[in-house]
Design a protein around this motif. Structure first.
Motif, PDB file in Angstrom:
ATOM      1  N   LYS A  39       0.818  -1.091  -0.091  1.00  0.00           N
ATOM      2  CA  LYS A  39       0.027  -0.115   0.004  1.00  0.00           C
ATOM      3  C   LYS A  39       0.831   1.209   0.058  1.00  0.00           C
ATOM      4  CE  LYS A  39      -3.493  -0.383   2.509  1.00  0.00           C
ATOM      5  NZ  LYS A  39      -4.395  -0.610   3.362  1.00  0.00           N
ATOM      6  N   GLY A  40       0.560   2.222  -0.923  1.00  0.00           N
ATOM      7  CA  GLY A  40       1.515   3.506  -0.896  1.00  0.00           C
ATOM      8  C   GLY A  40       1.328   3.980   0.245  1.00  0.00           C
ATOM      9  N   ARG A  41       2.370   4.400   0.729  1.00  0.00           N
ATOM     10  CA  ARG A  41       2.387   5.121   2.361  1.00  0.00           C
ATOM     11  C   ARG A  41       1.686   6.519   2.191  1.00  0.00           C
ATOM     12  NH1 ARG A  41       6.863   5.786  -0.171  1.00  0.00           N
ATOM     13  NH2 ARG A  41       8.397   7.739   0.107  1.00  0.00           N
ATOM     14  N   LYS A  42       1.896   6.927   1.114  1.00  0.00           N
ATOM     15  CA  LYS A  42       1.157   8.512   1.063  1.00  0.00           C
ATOM     16  C   LYS A  42      -0.051   8.459   0.385  1.00  0.00           C
ATOM     17  CE  LYS A  42       5.593  10.755   0.592  1.00  0.00           C
ATOM     18  NZ  LYS A  42       6.548  11.741  -0.030  1.00  0.00           N
ATOM     19  N   SER A  43      -0.290   7.631  -0.705  1.00  0.00           N
ATOM     20  CA  SER A  43      -1.563   7.631  -1.480  1.00  0.00           C
ATOM     21  C   SER A  43      -2.332   6.623  -0.731  1.00  0.00           C
ATOM     22  CB  SER A  43      -1.268   7.183  -3.005  1.00  0.00           C
ATOM     23  OG  SER A  43      -0.515   5.884  -3.057  1.00  0.00           O
ATOM     24  N   GLU A  45      -2.979   3.625  -2.084  1.00  0.00           N
ATOM     25  CA  GLU A  45      -3.214   2.978  -3.074  1.00  0.00           C
ATOM     26  C   GLU A  45      -2.311   1.559  -3.352  1.00  0.00           C
ATOM     27  OE1 GLU A  45      -3.092   5.355  -7.095  1.00  0.00           O
ATOM     28  OE2 GLU A  45      -3.990   6.736  -6.201  1.00  0.00           O
ATOM     29  N   ARG A  47       0.127  -0.881  -4.845  1.00  0.00           N
ATOM     30  CA  ARG A  47       1.074  -1.095  -5.736  1.00  0.00           C
ATOM     31  C   ARG A  47       1.629  -2.509  -5.950  1.00  0.00           C
ATOM     32  NH1 ARG A  47       0.322   4.191  -7.213  1.00  0.00           N
ATOM     33  NH2 ARG A  47       1.011   5.760  -5.815  1.00  0.00           N
ATOM     34  N   ALA A  74      10.773   1.838  -3.522  1.00  0.00           N
ATOM     35  CA  ALA A  74       9.611   2.126  -3.109  1.00  0.00           C
ATOM     36  C   ALA A  74       9.109   1.323  -2.622  1.00  0.00           C
ATOM     37  CB  ALA A  74       8.852   3.110  -4.210  1.00  0.00           C
ATOM     38  N   TRP A  75       8.741  -0.085  -3.066  1.00  0.00           N
ATOM     39  CA  TRP A  75       7.945  -1.012  -2.222  1.00  0.00           C
ATOM     40  C   TRP A  75       8.586  -1.282  -0.963  1.00  0.00           C
ATOM     41  CZ3 TRP A  75      10.715  -5.339  -0.768  1.00  0.00           C
ATOM     42  CH2 TRP A  75      11.794  -5.816  -1.542  1.00  0.00           C
ATOM     43  N   ASN A  78       7.488   1.330   1.511  1.00  0.00           N
ATOM     44  CA  ASN A  78       6.161   1.144   1.652  1.00  0.00           C
ATOM     45  C   ASN A  78       5.964   0.222   2.910  1.00  0.00           C
ATOM     46  OD1 ASN A  78       5.220   3.116  -0.138  1.00  0.00           O
ATOM     47  ND2 ASN A  78       4.766   1.854  -1.734  1.00  0.00           N
TER      48      ASN A  78
END
Length: 139
Positions: A39-43, A45, A47, A74-75, A78
């Motif tokens: 899960k996107g830490r900011k969005s 959404e 991933r 990025a993963w 997250n």
């Protein structure tokens, strides 16, 4: 059509998911691929990422290398924020909890990953960052 062995990134994930891993599970140099959903830490959404993995004592190992870049993938950032992930191996999608291998565990796990992707050792020479082995444990 491009062979799944040549795919990277989103096209690899898409082909894998469309075929339940029939295309995309087997990848370069005999490696096997899972799809990691974070899960996107900011969005917030979802991933998805195609990653080389190995099974180890009932869990699954992946390496947060990003080719030896100074910043982690990025993963990894997250799942550091939220370790509750989903994993898909072929047609089996399941919830899992991610954690970083402990210093005691890592040497054995690292060696197991380098067996299938020797470039991991090269990636360590490109960065001062500690490249983690991530353990995905089925919930």
């Amino acid at each position: 059509m491009v062979s799944a062995i040549e795919l990277h990134g989103p096209p690899h994930v898409q082909r894998y998911l469309e075929t339940d891993g029939e295309d995309g599970f087997h990848w370069q140099n005999g490696t096997e691929i899972l799809i990691l959903f974070t899960k996107g830490r900011k969005s917030g959404e979802e991933r998805s990422h195609a990653l080389i993995f190995r099974e180890h004592n009932g869990a699954y190992l992946v390496v947060a290398s990003k080719g030896g870049a100074e910043a982690p993938p990025a993963w990894f950032v997250n799942l550091s924020a939220d370790p509750h992930v989903e994993v898909q191996i072929k047609g089996d999608r399941f919830p899992a909890t991610a954690r970083v291998a402990t210093p005691d565990e890592k040497p054995e796990m690292w060696a197991k990953m380098v067996e299938v992707w020797p470039d991991y050792d090269e990636y360590t020479k490109r960065t001062d960052r500690e490249i983690p082995v991530v353990v995905l444990e089925r919930d």
